[in-house]
Structure formats: structure tokens, C-alpha cells
Design a protein around this motif. Sequence first.
Motif, mmCIF file in Angstrom:
data_model
loop_
_atom_site.group_PDB
_atom_site.id
_atom_site.type_symbol
_atom_site.label_atom_id
_atom_site.label_comp_id
_atom_site.label_asym_id
_atom_site.label_seq_id
_atom_site.Cartn_x
_atom_site.Cartn_y
_atom_site.Cartn_z
ATOM 1 N N UNK A 68 67.585 28.151 94.959
ATOM 2 C CA UNK A 68 66.754 29.358 94.983
ATOM 3 C C UNK A 68 66.166 29.551 96.378
ATOM 4 N N UNK A 69 66.467 30.670 96.981
ATOM 5 C CA UNK A 69 65.860 31.001 98.266
ATOM 6 C C UNK A 69 64.558 31.757 98.040
ATOM 7 N N UNK A 70 64.490 32.440 96.900
ATOM 8 C CA UNK A 70 63.246 33.110 96.514
ATOM 9 C C UNK A 70 62.561 32.195 95.509
ATOM 10 N N UNK A 71 61.587 31.439 95.980
ATOM 11 C CA UNK A 71 60.980 30.424 95.118
ATOM 12 C C UNK A 71 60.122 31.014 94.003
ATOM 13 N N UNK A 72 59.766 32.255 94.111
ATOM 14 C CA UNK A 72 59.053 32.919 93.032
ATOM 15 C C UNK A 72 59.925 32.928 91.763
ATOM 16 N N UNK A 73 61.229 33.041 91.972
ATOM 17 C CA UNK A 73 62.167 33.112 90.849
ATOM 18 C C UNK A 73 62.361 31.763 90.154
ATOM 19 N N UNK A 74 62.056 30.693 90.847
ATOM 20 C CA UNK A 74 62.379 29.366 90.298
ATOM 21 C C UNK A 74 61.158 28.633 89.770
ATOM 22 N N UNK A 75 60.040 29.341 89.704
ATOM 23 C CA UNK A 75 58.782 28.691 89.341
ATOM 24 C C UNK A 75 58.873 27.745 88.140
ATOM 25 N N UNK A 76 59.546 28.153 87.099
ATOM 26 C CA UNK A 76 59.614 27.317 85.889
ATOM 27 C C UNK A 76 61.057 27.001 85.518
ATOM 28 N N UNK A 77 61.917 26.994 86.537
ATOM 29 C CA UNK A 77 63.347 26.801 86.272
ATOM 30 C C UNK A 77 63.632 25.417 85.681
ATOM 31 N N UNK A 78 62.811 24.441 86.032
ATOM 32 C CA UNK A 78 63.040 23.090 85.502
ATOM 33 C C UNK A 78 62.929 23.081 83.979
ATOM 34 N N UNK A 79 61.966 23.825 83.438
ATOM 35 C CA UNK A 79 61.841 23.927 81.981
ATOM 36 C C UNK A 79 63.073 24.619 81.387
#
Lengths: 340, 340, 340, 340
Positions: free
Chosen positions: B217-228
Motif C-alpha cells: 500500500x502506497x496510500x497508507x490510509x487504505x491499509x489502516x486495518x488491512x491486517x484484520x
Amino acid sequence: MAPGCQFASDNTAGICPEAWEALQEANLGHQPSYGDDHYTREACDSFREVFETDCDVYFVFTGTAANSLALASLCHSYHSVIAHSVSHVETDECGAPEFFSNGSKLLLAKGEHAKCDPADVARLIRSRNDLHFPKPRALSVSQSTEFGTVYRPEELKELWGVCRSHGVSMHMDGARFANAMASLGCSPAEATWRSGVDVLCFGGTKNGMAMTEAVVFFDKELSKEFAWRCKQAGQLASKMRFISAQWRRLLQDGVWLRYASLANAHAQALAAGLREIEGAEILHAVEANAVFAKLSPDVDKRLKAAGWKYYSFIGGGARFMCSWKTTEEEVQALLGAARG
Amino acid sequence: MAPGCQFASDNTAGICPEAWEALQEANLGHQPSYGDDHYTREACDSFREVFETDCDVYFVFTGTAANSLALASLCHSYHSVIAHSVSHVETDECGAPEFFSNGSKLLLAKGEHAKCDPADVARLIRSRNDLHFPKPRALSVSQSTEFGTVYRPEELKELWGVCRSHGVSMHMDGARFANAMASLGCSPAEATWRSGVDVLCFGGTKNGMAMTEAVVFFDKELSKEFAWRCKQAGQLASKMRFISAQWRRLLQDGVWLRYASLANAHAQALAAGLREIEGAEILHAVEANAVFAKLSPDVDKRLKAAGWKYYSFIGGGARFMCSWKTTEEEVQALLGAARG
Amino acid sequence: MAPGCQFASDNTAGICPEAWEALQEANLGHQPSYGDDHYTREACDSFREVFETDCDVYFVFTGTAANSLALASLCHSYHSVIAHSVSHVETDECGAPEFFSNGSKLLLAKGEHAKCDPADVARLIRSRNDLHFPKPRALSVSQSTEFGTVYRPEELKELWGVCRSHGVSMHMDGARFANAMASLGCSPAEATWRSGVDVLCFGGTKNGMAMTEAVVFFDKELSKEFAWRCKQAGQLASKMRFISAQWRRLLQDGVWLRYASLANAHAQALAAGLREIEGAEILHAVEANAVFAKLSPDVDKRLKAAGWKYYSFIGGGARFMCSWKTTEEEVQALLGAARG
Amino acid sequence: MAPGCQFASDNTAGICPEAWEALQEANLGHQPSYGDDHYTREACDSFREVFETDCDVYFVFTGTAANSLALASLCHSYHSVIAHSVSHVETDECGAPEFFSNGSKLLLAKGEHAKCDPADVARLIRSRNDLHFPKPRALSVSQSTEFGTVYRPEELKELWGVCRSHGVSMHMDGARFANAMASLGCSPAEATWRSGVDVLCFGGTKNGMAMTEAVVFFDKELSKEFAWRCKQAGQLASKMRFISAQWRRLLQDGVWLRYASLANAHAQALAAGLREIEGAEILHAVEANAVFAKLSPDVDKRLKAAGWKYYSFIGGGARFMCSWKTTEEEVQALLGAARG
């Protein structure tokens, strides 16, 4: 050997030598992708031998995926799944069963030592039959359980009796199925389909392999299109041979059972040692590879000071897991640290 | 060397020597699970170096999962994803993008050589803005494309221009990102976030690894809860080090690029050889590791008689894929068989 | 009468007198909720009479819900639904079929006048049978179609022949089923289950009712747990009698057919009138209550200046819908404005 | 008046006179569809007046849909919703919250009289913060509760304090919001957004309307694309005016509050009467329109023999609901039967 995460989980250990050799062999040359290779065919045949029946076998990457896809093949979104309140599907899969089934609700059963109580299962099945509540469609049992206990075939059969009369299927979360089998001593057939299990998630990762669990359908009607389900869920490996080759090897000559027996024996030794330590109390019957103990603050402190890692629970509870890689030296080192 | 499935796909080859060594090292001792280990931390750092930015990195098992989870992090169920009509997300993932997003529709863009035409993307974005149709929210581009062609940064920037003004994010399906980079010669940063890519699925499997793709993710706003999201989707490896160690090693010293360059070079040689054979015609620019050719029935027959496996398309089309493992000998053997 | 949205859609008209009276009656006294009332029982029985078979009937609020829930009862997430490229399920339901089925993909069939071409349906069914693509499981046909044409029973039977041999079920989007029946003249049974339809979504809203569509299962195996599905989807009305009472009344004495015939007759008159106007060209056979016309800029301008509202399409296309409430005066007024 | 289902639920009553007149008016002439009409615009404005803020309003058909869509707009699939263990979202919506959110898990809070205990909500929010468990994202409170009790603004604010500090939004299931407001006497603003409510599902059906609930967003960031969500979920009425006209009328001149007050007053009278009957014991504070009583077998038998219908619970519990249509005569008749 430095104390560390050896007992933190049975997935801190890596790949056992036999699985490693299988990977090496599978890495020679080229192989067709997506499971159209001889390793996969032979691995599936090995399951049929081990379970003495013409079961249908699929490989996925994680226990979460295995359980959720298996349950999704049993349930529509408006169905419910009965599981023990401490079961992994309820407590540690981040809502994966609900996600893969598009909404199936988990109904929580009670029972001593993490085993579902048949009377409570019956109560849950019967409690609601109106449109306003999800219809019970599956019972999920963990074998061995989250507390390291093991269902005996007669216990499974009793649950089966409850389920059968209400059209409820049985799913077995066997992340540690090998440890359960090593403990029971009976045939895998007896502990599964002959006791009512319709689909088993057979854990590879905690049995010395890496990144693989097998979904074994004893009721082939349920698995008719399971391959599509796996593919859509991102669980179809293109380089499948690296998964199936591990299974093919571990199911040969009982390697899987041997490692599970070792892990169980170490758990017994660990429990025996802890029982003799003041400030340590064993909490559940040690029937597989897990040891749950209540530790006094002193014991807990000494272990942590020595560098040992393990899950702690409110009130002084601690969990120690043994694996295929556990050694007597490690067990003694931990006990030594506990003694202080 | 016996003719077989060497060119059938770039996933018929196994694990490259460097990745294998990394696995061996990762198999020593015990390691914390679920990515809480130094291999994983260091692998993530390597991505940040390669891409010259503080990107967020997650590892999943398959390209289908990587693409679908990335798109699901961009889209709600009532959104749509624009993708080329021959894109993998449309044609070969069994509806996984629709499944993981709980219903996002794919809108199919046209364009020569499997590259999305900016004008057609603009048309699709603008065609509907009413409640009765899913709102376009993401553009998915494949790099390299399904026809073995490569988007140049200026082409990506043109698409970005179209997307940006309509609140549409850019996803890159980089199952063969390494091959595209080896072809382009520019920096990975230039080919991704500097050209508008918000999230990249970076293929490991086709680059010489096993069972791993990275979602960057280059836009970290998009990955905020991606781990879940990954955990719930059954894509969180407990023995994560066996995935991350491969990446950690291949991103060192440019191993990933070296292998991709080799594969590309073999594709060039194969295309050059086919061009000189009567009854073989190259169908698309050979810019990565794929060669698409139209074969006469005679050539097709000779290749198959010799034992070569490859995807065939209606009308005499054939696809040959080169991989990190492809050898000059294999290329010459296939060309020899084609010549008859 | 002021020109306005009378022809914009067949849902701009309100509730017809008979349905209104039924609502009035249903509003007396108290009634059990969720369909456990005599209006609902009698309405369901009326469907069985109209269709001459023991069908299973459920009421939902919108056509989008009816179609999507019906398709979800046929398909798993990894299945696909074949539908015409201009069908409502594809173009105007905001991805609802994908949402309710948790990911089923729509495959788009071609065919003249919005009717699926059997050869193209066969092509789609056969085109892919591998794991990497959703398996075709249902064909959805609109009756009458989005272009106001009507499938004759023999056309349905031809499609059925294609479907049956591949395990594909038939769904009929009958948002304007009444208009189709008024046009065909055959029995409802002949136009549905005797021609292979497994589940029909019978439109109430466009037939003079409000907020209700009926899902009629001719294959009761498919509807076994449909009531749970409706409840979970938020489509079970607590005050069900206000829905079922409308149906109960309109299915009596053929009220539903009478209104549909009226609407169709007005469409015929409108088309006949337009045909005689320079600058107006009828685009599709007028077989139900829709008139599609190509209008010259002059005609279009005159109509809009007069205050008429209607859907316009690129290239001068216009759609005029007649309803149960359409009057001859309105038809003549519109024609007058068109003439200028 | 014959005894029957008058007290079985507040949805056994039909449409109140004011709503009926509104429907009559809305049935004149033609109206644009899908809410593009003046009834809908004016109804939405009325909400803004009632709540003294620029809220965003959407109409759906059922409480199940309202709650589930509202929660889905707050939660991703890997989030969890905290709700009381007897809340309607948990016990009577057939898994709809899980379905619409594609998997969000409900975490069950304790609390006296069906009100969430702030300490228990805090415990649930804090209990897990790892990847293996769904992240709490919303608290759902019922107003009035399933036991007929009412949260006072200060109680909501206390819950808000717990939520706010953890990024948890507040959803109010207001199926009986009118009854709660009639009970509280404070302003609707005070009882909602000024006490931390982000989204309210305002029940119409139980307030004298038919087939409509309103979803009222006080945090407009949450409702940005809610219209698409409703459409995709089959909850967008084409003949919207028949919904919005009811609201427009009932929100005028406080009709909604007047009916709710009447229902509440009848509940008080009923409770007062029951308290004086031997064999009847009131179980919860009667703060809205529900009366929960423990009945002796004799009383229960007498009531049933007289023809009264009501929900019975294990152990002699009974629920009586009053509605806009309840009359003093009915209350006295029921009490008379209870007395024997």
C-alpha cells in the motif's frame, strides 16, 4: 538452547525433516500447477488409506480458511453453527466463519474442559425454530480441544445422536487432530466418520508442516463444488506440490502420528514436572500436546525472567504447547526455571 | 531435459535457489508466529527501500487473494472496479473480487494488447452516476498484462489523470511485476506510486518463490486495518517467516530483478526463433516473459507430439511463458520441435 | 391533466382502486404479524389457482430484492448467472445480485430485442468449465423484456432445453409479468413452469400495487428455507397483510390481467400514433406496455417543452411506459405535443 | 371487540388515521419514482426540524433492514458490534447484521433491564485488541429497550464516553423511539445526537405507519453513499411517496408523539391493573409501551381461554404490547379476563 518461544505455540517450530525432504524432492523439475500433479494425487490417496474410506480432500493454507470454508459448505447465511464458547472458530478467527458463510451466526455451547456438552447442544438446537433466528445447521467440535482435552469416539457419537435427529452436520476442527489421534489410539476412521464427522479440518501446520491444512469430506455430497469455493476464496495454490508433497510424506509410515506422539509425551512430562512444583497447578487433563497450568506470581516471574514466552490468562493461567520439535532438554530447562 | 510443462506457465517452475536457502535458514530454531519475527520485519523494510517510500506491506498466499483483498480495501459492495476485459481479476479468479468485496461489480474496459484505454476508462467512469448502478471506485491494471505487454509510466499517469479527477483509486495486479520492471528499466517507485498506483499486488510465486504475494500500500490510509482483513480472510500465515524470508532474500542484491530479466530474455529469444518459423506468428509485443503466437495446425501438432504443454486459444493461439528456471536449452528444444 | 411524468415509468402511477380497497379492508381490526394472517394465506392460494400448481409464494418489497433473493436461492457465491446484457439485473440493480449471492458473477448474453439468444446462452454455458471461472447455474430472463418485447412459450422452451442439459435453472424477472401475460394470451402455467421456469418474480408494483413483488417457486426444493433468507435480508413485512391483501384482490376476477391489458392497449395506441408522426420511429416490437421510439431533435424538443418526462437514450432514443392508470386522454395529449 | 392479538405486538395494529389520509393524498396523480418527489423532500425536512439538526434521512421497509444497513455503514466485515444480549439485533433478526456487514460479529453486553452496562461495554471494547478477534466498532442500543425500559440522556452520555475514547460509534435501534421520547419528555435532539448517537433507526411501523422505518444519520460522513447501499440491498422503494407521505404527516403537529404517549399510557394502566391481580407480577419498569409480567398458571390459563394472544416466556413470563390503536376498553377487557 536459549529459552524463548519454544512453548508459546506449536507453530513456533518450523518444518520437520521429513516434510523438508519432501519439499526438496518436489522442487526438482517442473510440475503442472493447481494440483494437477502426482504429489497431489498421491497425497489424496494417502488420506483415503489413513481414513479407510473414499473421502474427498482439499488443501488450503490456514486453519482459519479450512474451518470457515468447511462450515460455509455446510451452511447458508441464515444458518447457525454451534460451537464451544472457547472454540477457535469463536475466539480466534476474527469472524472468519461469519465472513465466508456471509453471515452465519455462531451459537455458543457450554461444556467442561472445552468439550461441548450434548445436553447444551440439544438445548441450542431446540431453543428456536422460528424465522427470526438463524437455523442451526452445523456443530463444530475441536479435536483436540482448545484446552488440550480429547473427545473419545463415544462422546462424539453422543453428539452425533443429538445432531442427526435435527439435520445438523458435524464439523471437526482438527488443527491438532494428529495429537488427538496419538492420544486416542483408535483408528482415524473410528474417530471421525464412524463417529458422525461429516468434514474434518486436519491440521498440517501444527504437525510439522508449513502453510497447509487439509479439508477432508467424508460426506461427498457436501464437497461437490468445494474446489470452486476454494479457488474463489484465494485458497488454491498454484504450486500445489509444495503443499501436497508434505502431506504425502507425513502420511507415509505414520510419520504424522509419531511426531504427534512425541509432542504429547513431552506435554505429559512437562505436566508431571509442573505438578511437583509449588505454585504450579495443572488445570485440565493433559490429553494432547497442551499443558494449561495455574502459576503463582513467583513461578510466572521466574519463567519470564528466564526468557520463556507463553500465553498468560487472567488469574494466573498459562498455556504451554509442545510440538514435533520439542526436546526433553527444553522441557527440563523450563521446569528448572519454574523451580527457581 | 524432457519436453513437458516448462512453458505452460511461470508457476510450473519451483522455488529458486536463493529463496530455497532463505527457507532453510528460516527453518532453524523457533520463531514467533503470525509475522512477529525479524524475517518479516526485515522483508517489509526491504520493500520500503526498493520502493523508496514508507509503504505498508502484507503477505498473502495467492494472487487471487492479493488482488481481491486489495480491491476490497478500496471498495464497498456497491462500488465497481474497472478492469480490462481480459484481466485476470475478470477471467481467472472465479469471482473472487466480487466475493471478497461482497458484491462489487467489474466493469470491463477495452484497449489494445490488454492495456486499458484511458478514453474507455473515462467512458466507464462517466457512463452512470445514478443510484441504480455501482459507483466506479477503483481501476485495476495488470503489470505486465495478460498479453505480456507492459504499461510505461506515462501510460499509467494518463490513466491516473482520468481516475484522480473522479475519486477512483488505482490498483496494480503485479503478478508479474518483476518482469514488467525488468522490461521498463525505470525505478519501482516511478512505475508505481509516482505514477498514481495506490496499492500494488507484487507477485512472488512467478518470480521464483512459493505461495506468496505481497500487497504493497502506497496510500497508507487504505491499509489502516488491512491486517484484520487478511486474518478474517484466512490469509494470515502462522509460520510467516517461511513467506517473508523468501522476500527478504529476493529483494536483496536485486535477485528478483535478475531472475525476471532472465525470463524476459528467454521470451525474447523464443519469440525471435518463432518469428523465423513458417506457421508461427507473434501476436503481441513481447515485453515481459510471455510469448503469444498464432500457430498453424502443423506447428501446433509437432509441438504437442514432442510433448510440449501450453495453453491454446480458439483460432490457433498459443501462450508460452518463461520463468526464472527457463534455460536456453529448453528454448532451443521447443523451437526445434516447432520447426520439425 | 397536466403533462408530466405519466409515461416516465409504470411506477409513477399509484395504487389502483381495487388494491386500495383491499388495503382499506386490511386496515380494520388487528391481525397477526409476519404473514400469519388469512389475507396472506388466501393470497398464496390464489397464486396456486392462477398457476394451476402447488407453488410456493413469498412477498418482498422490491423487484431488486425479489430477483436477487431468488437468484441467491439458486446460486452459491462461486456460481454465475446468465442474463441479457440489457437486463435489469445487470444494468439497474446496483450489483444487488452479486451482493445477495455474496459474489455470483453475471455473464452477459446477446440477443435481438433484449431476448436471450439460445445459441449465445449455450456458448456461455459451455465456454468455461474450469475452477478459475464461476460455474453457470442460472439463466435469468425478463418477461416482458427491458425493450417491451415478450418471450413466447416456445422460445422459453428452447432456452429451457439449453439449460436443462447443463444443470442450469431458469429464473424469470417478471416485473412486468402481467403485461407479458396480457400480451401472450396463454395460461400463466404455460408461460412459466410448463416452459421450464423454476422461479418467477411476479411484479406487483407495476401492476397497480405498492411496495410488493411476489417470488413464486415452481420447484419447491429451491424454496425450502427461503423464508429465513427473506427475513435475514430485511424483506419480511411485519404488517404483511398490507401486501398480501393487495395480491389477494388483484388475483381475483383477473383484475391484474385487465389492468395489464389496458396498459398494453394504450402502448399500442401510442405506438400507432407515433408511427404517423414525422421524426418518430418505433424501435422495438410493441408487445407489452413499453414504447421505444427514436425521436428527431424537433419532436424531442416539442415533447419536453410541453412538460412530458421520459427516459432518453444516446442517439435520440426515448422510452414511454403505459400503466394501469394511463388514459386515452394522456396518450392523445402526448401525441398532440409530439406532432407540434 | 373480541379478544385476540391486540396485545401480541405493536405491529398487529394497522395504519393510523393520519397516515391513512396521507396515503390517500399521495395516491392522487402521478409522482416521480425513487424518492424524487415532494413528499419525500418534505418528510426529510421534517426530520431535520424534529431533530434540530441537518441530519441525513433514508427510508427502508423493515427494522431489520434499517438496523443492519446502519450497522453496515459503520462496520467492515472484520469489525464487531456490541449489543445487549437480549437486543433485537442479536435475538430476532436472523443474523441480518452479520449478513449485511458480510461478517461483523456481535459481542454481547450485560446490563439490568436490557440496558447496556457501561462497565461491561468498556470491558468488551478493551478485552481484545489483537488481529485474531473482530475489532469493536459500534455500540447498538435499543430505545426503548426490548424490556420496555428507556435510556435517559445521561445514561446514553455515559455510554458515549466509553465509546468515544475507543473510536466506537453509537447506533440506536429506535423501533420504538417514539415511545421512548413520549416517556422521556426531553427533546429528540437531546435523546440522540446530543447524547452521542451517530445513527438512529426510527421506527415507523410500530408508531402507526406501515412498512417503513427511517434511518437518520447525525454524522453525515457515515451516510455519504448510503443511498447506494440501500438500493443494492433492495430497500429503495420505487413508489417512495407512499412511505414518505406517512412520515411527513406523522411528524407534523406531533402526531407521532401523541400516539406514542397514548400507547405508553395504556401500558401504565395495564401494568397498574395487573399489579392488583393475584398471580400477576410486573417484571420491569414500565417506561414505554411494553408490559412484562410474570403470570401464575391460573392467570395465564384464564387469559388464553378468553382468547388473548401474547408472547410467553419460560417460567411464566408474558409480554403485552400497547399500540397507537389500543383502547381503554381493550385494556379493561384483558384485565377482566386476568382477574377471572
